[in-house]
Scaffold this active site. Structure first.
Site, PDB file in Angstrom:
ATOM      1  N   PRO A 100       0.837  -1.280  -0.043  1.00  0.00           N
ATOM      2  CA  PRO A 100       0.141   0.011   0.100  1.00  0.00           C
ATOM      3  C   PRO A 100       0.736   1.305   0.026  1.00  0.00           C
ATOM      4  O   PRO A 100       1.540   1.646   1.051  1.00  0.00           O
ATOM      5  CB  PRO A 100      -0.919  -0.164   1.421  1.00  0.00           C
ATOM      6  CG  PRO A 100      -0.140  -0.945   2.455  1.00  0.00           C
ATOM      7  CD  PRO A 100       0.551  -1.989   1.376  1.00  0.00           C
ATOM      8  N   GLU A 101       0.931   1.873  -1.180  1.00  0.00           N
ATOM      9  CA  GLU A 101       1.421   3.276  -1.249  1.00  0.00           C
ATOM     10  C   GLU A 101       0.318   4.046  -1.364  1.00  0.00           C
ATOM     11  O   GLU A 101      -1.075   3.758  -1.294  1.00  0.00           O
ATOM     12  CB  GLU A 101       2.570   3.429  -2.324  1.00  0.00           C
ATOM     13  CG  GLU A 101       3.717   2.227  -2.190  1.00  0.00           C
ATOM     14  CD  GLU A 101       4.516   2.212  -3.332  1.00  0.00           C
ATOM     15  OE1 GLU A 101       4.906   3.317  -3.806  1.00  0.00           O
ATOM     16  OE2 GLU A 101       5.151   1.306  -3.614  1.00  0.00           O
TER      17      GLU A 101
ATOM     18  N   LYS B   2       0.811   7.959   3.217  1.00  0.00           N
ATOM     19  CA  LYS B   2       0.267   6.663   3.567  1.00  0.00           C
ATOM     20  C   LYS B   2      -0.531   6.513   4.589  1.00  0.00           C
ATOM     21  O   LYS B   2      -1.018   5.489   4.998  1.00  0.00           O
ATOM     22  CB  LYS B   2       1.658   5.587   3.358  1.00  0.00           C
ATOM     23  CG  LYS B   2       2.334   5.638   2.280  1.00  0.00           C
ATOM     24  CD  LYS B   2       3.404   4.824   2.552  1.00  0.00           C
ATOM     25  CE  LYS B   2       4.423   5.202   1.191  1.00  0.00           C
ATOM     26  NZ  LYS B   2       5.918   4.845   1.385  1.00  0.00           N
TER      27      LYS B   2
ATOM     28  N   ARG C 227       1.458  -9.261   8.168  1.00  0.00           N
ATOM     29  CA  ARG C 227       2.885  -9.125   8.667  1.00  0.00           C
ATOM     30  C   ARG C 227       2.755  -8.056   9.854  1.00  0.00           C
ATOM     31  O   ARG C 227       4.201  -7.935  10.375  1.00  0.00           O
ATOM     32  CB  ARG C 227       3.754  -8.472   7.426  1.00  0.00           C
ATOM     33  CG  ARG C 227       3.987  -9.475   6.486  1.00  0.00           C
ATOM     34  CD  ARG C 227       4.773  -8.916   5.353  1.00  0.00           C
ATOM     35  NE  ARG C 227       4.367  -9.738   3.951  1.00  0.00           N
ATOM     36  CZ  ARG C 227       4.823  -9.453   2.942  1.00  0.00           C
ATOM     37  NH1 ARG C 227       5.710  -8.336   2.777  1.00  0.00           N
ATOM     38  NH2 ARG C 227       4.575  -9.996   1.744  1.00  0.00           N
TER      39      ARG C 227
ATOM     40  N   ARG D  13      16.106  -3.303   0.218  1.00  0.00           N
ATOM     41  CA  ARG D  13      15.035  -3.554  -0.845  1.00  0.00           C
ATOM     42  C   ARG D  13      15.778  -3.849  -2.158  1.00  0.00           C
ATOM     43  O   ARG D  13      16.898  -3.909  -2.364  1.00  0.00           O
ATOM     44  CB  ARG D  13      13.780  -2.563  -0.646  1.00  0.00           C
ATOM     45  CG  ARG D  13      14.255  -1.351  -0.220  1.00  0.00           C
ATOM     46  CD  ARG D  13      12.929  -0.369  -0.364  1.00  0.00           C
ATOM     47  NE  ARG D  13      12.332  -0.766   1.107  1.00  0.00           N
ATOM     48  CZ  ARG D  13      12.741  -0.552   2.215  1.00  0.00           C
ATOM     49  NH1 ARG D  13      13.732   0.108   2.414  1.00  0.00           N
ATOM     50  NH2 ARG D  13      12.000  -0.871   3.287  1.00  0.00           N
TER      51      ARG D  13
END
Length: 301
Positions: free
Chosen positions: A2-3, A61, A119, A285
């Site tokens: 989700p951005e 966000k 998560r 990342r």
DNA sequence: GGAATAACCTGGATGC
DNA sequence: TGCATCCAGGTTATTC
């Protein structure tokens, strides 16, 4: 993940359901979902029960739902895998459900707002509202010039009417970091995550490790234009979904994954020049880019 | 004070 | 088939 576009889709879906709704009850199933809340689960339940939610607002966000007459808001961050779902009252628990708010809306009747998160990087909290630094509205979905304290340090996002391009250029050029790191820095411009950073840099033909301080004002403004373009397209397509991680409030996935040019396309031909997209490690990342049309800047000696 | 890095976390994919 | 390992990444605390 989700951005901005994904969170905005959730906000837009949530707003009509929660605006003017009374919280009938709160069930905290996993207190790890309250890591940003000052109290425990019982405190969260007690503080919200019986209160009236006014709307759903967003900056970057972060989402928040102001509580009527309290100077506070329920702040939500979806983290990596958080979902805010609208369900019928008494519906079976969702997989990874952490918190459930039972609400009563004067027009839509009873509903359940479910916060599910695989998560557990996402969170909910009850937080005080404070005036915005620039006096403009706090974010999308609200006209009030307030934000939760947890959101106060977050910059406006590039789609926010109060976003100042010149301030972004100044802030970026003051940094010694790579431009991708700047795009991911939520205190410079919010709402951009790894996916849209890679996509905007690809569109602007800029190598992700280009030092921001070396970029011209023109190049930074061009990049900002591509950021806006990518975010707007993703928003129009309902966001990016690779699996069941991101869905709207009804559990439906977005379509923007089909429109990606660089992110997640390692080894596939660049849609512009045909050379393979490469993936390199960056900030714990990955960065995806075309080494042919996003040339690494020459080192200045 | 600014920049870089580690840690948090779970489940799917991969390798053996 | 089952187990171990890797990987995904937003935010923040810690370290340099």
């Amino acid at each position: 993940m989700p951005e901005l576009p994904e969170v905005e889709v959730v906000r837009a879906g949530l707003a009509p359901a929660v605006s003017g709704a009374t919280v009938l009850g709160v069930a905290v199933l996993d207190e790890r979902a309250l890591t940003r809340h000052a109290g425990d689960g019982a405190d969260f339940e007690r503080a919200l029960t019986g209160r009236v939610l006014r709307t759903a607002a967003r900056r970057g966000k972060f989402l928040w739902m102001p509580v009527h007459g309290a100077g506070e808001a329920v702040v939500a961050h979806l983290g990596m895998s958080g979902q805010l779902l609208l369900r019928a009252p008494g519906s079976p628990p969702e997989r990874h459900e952490r918190v459930r708010l039972d609400i009563a809306h004067p027009d839509h009747g009873d509903l359940a707002v479910v916060f599910a998160d695989q998560r557990t990087f996402g969170s909910l909290a009850l937080d005080a509202l404070v005036p915005t630094a620039d006096g403009a509205a706090g974010g999308w979905g609200t006209d009030e010039a307030v934000v939760p304290t947890q959101v106060a340090h977050i910059a406006r996002d590039p789609l926010d009417p109060a976003f100042v391009d010149a301030a972004f250029v100044v802030a970026a050029r003051r940094k010694r970091s790579a431009i991708k790191r700047i795009l991911l820095d939520q205190t410079v411009a919010s709402g951009i995550g790894n996916i849209y950073a890679d996509e905007a840099l690809w569109a602007a033909r800029i190598h992700p490790e280009t030092p921001a301080a070396d970029m011209s004002t023109r190049a930074l403004r061009r990049l900002l234009a591509e950021v806006r373009s990518v975010l707007e397209k993703a928003l129009a397509e309902g966001g990016t979904s690779f699996d069941a991680q991101y869905v709207n409030v009804n559990g439906q996935a977005g379509y923007f994954a089909h429109s990606l040019n660089a992110y997640g396309r390692t080894g596939q031909p660049c849609p512009r020049c045909g050379h393979p997209i490469v993936r390199v490690g960056f900030m714990n990342r990955s960065s995806h880019y075309c080494a042919h049309c996003q040339r690494r800047p020459r080192a200045v000696s």
